[in-house]
Structure formats: structure tokens, C-alpha cells
Motif scaffolding. Sequence first.
Motif, PDB file in Angstrom:
ATOM      1  N   ASN A  70       1.138  -0.937   0.206  1.00  0.00           N
ATOM      2  CA  ASN A  70      -0.362  -0.344  -0.424  1.00  0.00           C
ATOM      3  C   ASN A  70       1.572   0.996  -0.320  1.00  0.00           C
ATOM      4  OD1 ASN A  70      -1.908   2.540   0.996  1.00  0.00           O
ATOM      5  ND2 ASN A  70      -3.517   0.756   0.958  1.00  0.00           N
ATOM      6  N   PRO A  71       0.329   2.214  -0.961  1.00  0.00           N
ATOM      7  CA  PRO A  71       1.913   3.644  -0.945  1.00  0.00           C
ATOM      8  C   PRO A  71       1.391   3.919   0.135  1.00  0.00           C
ATOM      9  CG  PRO A  71      -0.456   3.559  -2.870  1.00  0.00           C
ATOM     10  CD  PRO A  71      -0.292   1.816  -2.081  1.00  0.00           C
ATOM     11  N   ILE A  72       0.379   4.427   0.833  1.00  0.00           N
ATOM     12  CA  ILE A  72       0.493   5.204   1.746  1.00  0.00           C
ATOM     13  C   ILE A  72       0.515   4.814   3.298  1.00  0.00           C
ATOM     14  CG2 ILE A  72      -0.849   6.941   0.550  1.00  0.00           C
ATOM     15  CD1 ILE A  72      -3.212   5.568   1.826  1.00  0.00           C
ATOM     16  N   ALA A  73       0.863   3.451   3.549  1.00  0.00           N
ATOM     17  CA  ALA A  73       0.633   2.857   4.431  1.00  0.00           C
ATOM     18  C   ALA A  73       2.177   3.327   5.097  1.00  0.00           C
ATOM     19  CB  ALA A  73       1.248   1.429   4.995  1.00  0.00           C
ATOM     20  N   ASP A  74       2.547   3.906   6.926  1.00  0.00           N
ATOM     21  CA  ASP A  74       3.486   4.558   6.903  1.00  0.00           C
ATOM     22  C   ASP A  74       3.024   4.871   8.765  1.00  0.00           C
ATOM     23  OD1 ASP A  74       2.205   6.871   7.946  1.00  0.00           O
ATOM     24  OD2 ASP A  74       3.648   8.024   7.704  1.00  0.00           O
ATOM     25  N   PRO A  75       4.375   4.427   9.500  1.00  0.00           N
ATOM     26  CA  PRO A  75       4.094   4.864  11.248  1.00  0.00           C
ATOM     27  C   PRO A  75       2.926   5.546  11.328  1.00  0.00           C
ATOM     28  CG  PRO A  75       6.205   4.742  10.721  1.00  0.00           C
ATOM     29  CD  PRO A  75       5.410   4.671   9.140  1.00  0.00           C
ATOM     30  N   PHE A  76       2.238   6.990  10.932  1.00  0.00           N
ATOM     31  CA  PHE A  76       1.777   7.690  11.627  1.00  0.00           C
ATOM     32  C   PHE A  76       0.242   7.240  11.051  1.00  0.00           C
ATOM     33  CE2 PHE A  76      -0.679  11.720  11.912  1.00  0.00           C
ATOM     34  CZ  PHE A  76       0.971  12.560  13.276  1.00  0.00           C
ATOM     35  N   VAL A  77       0.045   6.991   9.814  1.00  0.00           N
ATOM     36  CA  VAL A  77      -0.829   6.833   8.971  1.00  0.00           C
ATOM     37  C   VAL A  77      -1.855   5.758   9.520  1.00  0.00           C
ATOM     38  CG1 VAL A  77      -1.754   6.013   7.257  1.00  0.00           C
ATOM     39  CG2 VAL A  77      -0.527   7.433   6.719  1.00  0.00           C
ATOM     40  N   LEU A  78      -0.872   4.442  10.083  1.00  0.00           N
ATOM     41  CA  LEU A  78      -0.950   3.326  10.500  1.00  0.00           C
ATOM     42  C   LEU A  78      -1.401   2.776  12.636  1.00  0.00           C
ATOM     43  CD1 LEU A  78       1.326   0.335   8.265  1.00  0.00           C
ATOM     44  CD2 LEU A  78      -1.964   1.066   8.393  1.00  0.00           C
ATOM     45  N   GLY A  79      -1.064   4.287  12.469  1.00  0.00           N
ATOM     46  CA  GLY A  79      -1.590   4.130  14.032  1.00  0.00           C
ATOM     47  C   GLY A  79      -0.569   4.322  14.916  1.00  0.00           C
ATOM     48  N   ILE A  80       0.990   2.962  14.298  1.00  0.00           N
ATOM     49  CA  ILE A  80       1.888   3.064  15.204  1.00  0.00           C
ATOM     50  C   ILE A  80       2.736   4.244  15.856  1.00  0.00           C
ATOM     51  CG2 ILE A  80       4.188   2.575  15.293  1.00  0.00           C
ATOM     52  CD1 ILE A  80       3.597   0.388  12.036  1.00  0.00           C
ATOM     53  N   SER A  81       2.490   5.346  15.060  1.00  0.00           N
ATOM     54  CA  SER A  81       3.235   6.768  16.311  1.00  0.00           C
ATOM     55  C   SER A  81       2.018   7.032  17.241  1.00  0.00           C
ATOM     56  CB  SER A  81       2.829   7.390  14.764  1.00  0.00           C
ATOM     57  OG  SER A  81       4.144   7.824  14.856  1.00  0.00           O
ATOM     58  N   SER A  82       0.857   7.009  17.085  1.00  0.00           N
ATOM     59  CA  SER A  82       0.380   6.774  18.236  1.00  0.00           C
ATOM     60  C   SER A  82       0.318   6.551  19.438  1.00  0.00           C
ATOM     61  CB  SER A  82      -1.612   7.182  17.867  1.00  0.00           C
ATOM     62  OG  SER A  82      -1.487   8.225  17.254  1.00  0.00           O
ATOM     63  N   GLY A  83      -0.125   4.869  18.940  1.00  0.00           N
ATOM     64  CA  GLY A  83       0.303   3.441  19.938  1.00  0.00           C
ATOM     65  C   GLY A  83       1.609   3.950  20.864  1.00  0.00           C
ATOM     66  N   ALA A  84       3.163   4.379  20.480  1.00  0.00           N
ATOM     67  CA  ALA A  84       3.752   4.662  20.866  1.00  0.00           C
ATOM     68  C   ALA A  84       3.910   5.810  22.099  1.00  0.00           C
ATOM     69  CB  ALA A  84       5.055   5.114  19.528  1.00  0.00           C
ATOM     70  N   LYS A  85       2.718   6.645  21.300  1.00  0.00           N
ATOM     71  CA  LYS A  85       2.671   7.779  21.961  1.00  0.00           C
ATOM     72  C   LYS A  85       2.059   7.589  23.323  1.00  0.00           C
ATOM     73  CE  LYS A  85       0.759  12.257  22.411  1.00  0.00           C
ATOM     74  NZ  LYS A  85      -0.592  13.572  21.423  1.00  0.00           N
ATOM     75  N   LEU A  86       1.067   6.540  23.722  1.00  0.00           N
ATOM     76  CA  LEU A  86       0.300   5.970  24.336  1.00  0.00           C
ATOM     77  C   LEU A  86       0.945   5.084  25.411  1.00  0.00           C
ATOM     78  CD1 LEU A  86      -1.882   5.172  25.232  1.00  0.00           C
ATOM     79  CD2 LEU A  86      -2.606   3.132  24.683  1.00  0.00           C
ATOM     80  N   VAL A  87       2.122   4.179  25.466  1.00  0.00           N
ATOM     81  CA  VAL A  87       3.171   3.425  26.268  1.00  0.00           C
ATOM     82  C   VAL A  87       3.833   4.742  26.798  1.00  0.00           C
ATOM     83  CG1 VAL A  87       4.646   2.249  26.030  1.00  0.00           C
ATOM     84  CG2 VAL A  87       2.903   1.053  24.888  1.00  0.00           C
ATOM     85  N   VAL A  88       4.626   5.525  25.817  1.00  0.00           N
ATOM     86  CA  VAL A  88       5.300   6.643  26.410  1.00  0.00           C
ATOM     87  C   VAL A  88       3.913   7.327  27.322  1.00  0.00           C
ATOM     88  CG1 VAL A  88       6.645   8.612  26.049  1.00  0.00           C
ATOM     89  CG2 VAL A  88       6.438   6.926  24.376  1.00  0.00           C
ATOM     90  N   ALA A  89       3.452   7.563  27.379  1.00  0.00           N
ATOM     91  CA  ALA A  89       2.325   8.311  28.021  1.00  0.00           C
ATOM     92  C   ALA A  89       2.201   7.604  29.590  1.00  0.00           C
ATOM     93  CB  ALA A  89       1.421   8.950  27.026  1.00  0.00           C
ATOM     94  N   VAL A  90       2.221   6.233  29.128  1.00  0.00           N
ATOM     95  CA  VAL A  90       1.541   5.256  30.303  1.00  0.00           C
ATOM     96  C   VAL A  90       2.701   5.484  31.563  1.00  0.00           C
ATOM     97  CG1 VAL A  90       1.259   2.848  31.300  1.00  0.00           C
ATOM     98  CG2 VAL A  90       0.218   3.907  29.651  1.00  0.00           C
ATOM     99  N   VAL A  91       3.886   5.172  31.099  1.00  0.00           N
ATOM    100  CA  VAL A  91       5.496   5.317  31.327  1.00  0.00           C
ATOM    101  C   VAL A  91       5.536   6.378  32.142  1.00  0.00           C
ATOM    102  CG1 VAL A  91       7.903   4.868  31.271  1.00  0.00           C
ATOM    103  CG2 VAL A  91       6.431   3.225  29.971  1.00  0.00           C
ATOM    104  N   MET A  92       5.587   7.414  31.026  1.00  0.00           N
ATOM    105  CA  MET A  92       5.904   8.407  32.430  1.00  0.00           C
ATOM    106  C   MET A  92       4.694   9.421  32.898  1.00  0.00           C
ATOM    107  SD  MET A  92       5.836  12.272  29.706  1.00  0.00           S
ATOM    108  CE  MET A  92       6.872  11.431  28.279  1.00  0.00           C
TER     109      MET A  92
END
Length: 351
Positions: A101-123
Amino acid sequence: MGGEGGLGTTGPRRARGMTRAAAFDLVVLLALCALFAASLCLGSVDTAPAEVARILAAGPADTGTASQVIWQIRLPRAVEALLLGGGLSLSGFLLQTFFANPIADPFVLGISSGAKLVVAVVMIVVLGAGQVMSPAASVGSAFAGSLATMGLVLLISRRVRTQSMLIVAGVMVGYICSAATNFLVAFADDQSIVNLDNWSRGSFSGATWGDVAIVAVAVLAMTAAVFALSKPLGAFQLGEPHAQSVGVNVTGLRMLIVAVSSLLSACVAAFAGPVSFVGIAAPHLARRGVGSSRPILVTPACFLTGAAFCCGCDLLARTLFSPVELSVSAVTAVFGAPVVIALMLRGRVPR
């Protein structure tokens, strides 16, 4: 006769492709060098190129103000932008190959949001007020969040029938992670909110040589892994049945793609926060530039394009309205979105 003629044209065509790729890489490398040099010269107080060269030649032992600005602020920031930009571009390329898929990337697929969630939990939950996350904790948290979100998207991909629905699912996963993060923020103390907000804006500011060392080890190791996977990735692009027919362990390759792309996106999330559109725009530009989707040609072009893109956007983010500094994600979106739209309007990316 026809078969022999076809075989006879393969060599020259491949040679022309490699020549075009080398020329594109050289142009992007020169642009990257120019942007890197500009990043060292320009700032709230501009420094002449000759003075920058003198400071670099003198080494970090010089205690002058200009030397400290170059060695402790601008140089590590520029190096980090270069490495993380290249890593984010490669992560996008791997995800686009994985999902076809030409528009798949960490931001579009929610991967960046998932990373932010876990960082928020730890922080917010684990550390709490007055505690500062170490670089290792940031990378570990962001990697865990990236991998968990990627796994969820993969589970969804087994149930949906179209790539468009998969992208929609990824966006929905991102919304869920963002909502959960906002829920945590509602119960966080002021300092944790400030820390998380600063992290989530996306910025290469505050880079230290310790951060650069960690980023360099992770990104360069993963870049070497992408190079090593070039041949099986090329077979994977032609479909899983073809890859299996030429002896590729498709299950193992899929796991490696997930791990490498997640680690690359986790490094970016940990040290620069969520950075949008680089993972989409840079691979498109690289493929268009080299005129091919062959991984062995696209990989160096992807890295250089992403590095130049991030260096340029970071330079604009900190100098355009100086002393006010913009979010680097805002600048990458302004330039990345039109690039993607223009390339898609012009036609399909070459394979």
C-alpha cells in the motif's frame, strides 16, 4: 530467439537503472550536505561557513560561545535529524512493501499513536511527577507501543479484504490510542502534561551526543538489516507465492519487517516525537527518482531522501520564525502532503 533477445536486453536495462539510481543518490547526497551545512551556519545568530569550518577543525575542546553552540546544540541536532529522517523513511518503505500500500507509514497506521500511548503510560503512571524518562526508557516504551500497535493492525489485516479498509482500521487504531492518551492526560500533573506535550509536538531540539550515539547504533544497524533483506524483499514484492517458490521464508521475513520497521519508528518517536509524512513522502520520492522499486536501489535512495527531507524541515522549523520554533511535524506535513498528492496525480510509482 525472442527469449534470447529478452535476456540480452536485461543487462543493459539493469545497468541503466543502476546508473539512474546512482545519479539520483548523488544529487540527494549533495542536497543533504548543503542542508547539513546550512543547519550548522544558520540560527538565532548566524555563523559564517569559514568560521564553522574553523570550529569543526578545532574540535569540541574550544570553550568559545560559538564553538559551544556548534558542537553542543547545532551539530548533534543536525546529525540526529539526518539519522532519524533516514530511519523513518526506511520504516515507511518497509511498511509500504509489507502491506503493498503506497500510503502505509507509522503515522497513518496508528503506530506513532501507539508509541505515544505507551510513553504516556510510563511517563504519567509509572514515573509520575518529578521523574525524567531516560533515553533507554523512552526507546523501550516507544518500541513496545509501536510493536503492540503493529500487531493489532496485523490482526485486523487478516479479517479485512481490501487495503483501503486496512488503512481505515489503522486510522481507527490511532484514534483509540489518542483517546486513551487524552484520558491519561486528564489525570496527570502539570509537569507530566508539559513533558508529554513537548514530546508529542515532534522536534529534534535538545539532542545530545548521548542521544545521537543511541540513535546511530539503532538506525545504522537497522539500515544494514534492510540492505541484507534486499533480495528477499524484492521477491516479496512480487507476491508471497513467488517468494516461497524461490526459497524465501515468508513467515520469518514478515516478522523481520515488522521488527525492523517498528524499531525504526520507535527510535523516531522516542527521540523526536511523532513526525508525520516523512515515511510516506520520502519513499515515493526515492522510487520516482531511481525509477524502480527494487529494494537494493531504493534503500539508499530512501535513507538519503528521508535524511535530506528532515534536515531541511528542521532547518525551516527553527529559523523561519526565529526565535519562535515550529513543530517539525507541522513543516513536514506542509511539504510532505503536497508531494504525495502530486506524485499520486501523476501516476503510479514505478515498480
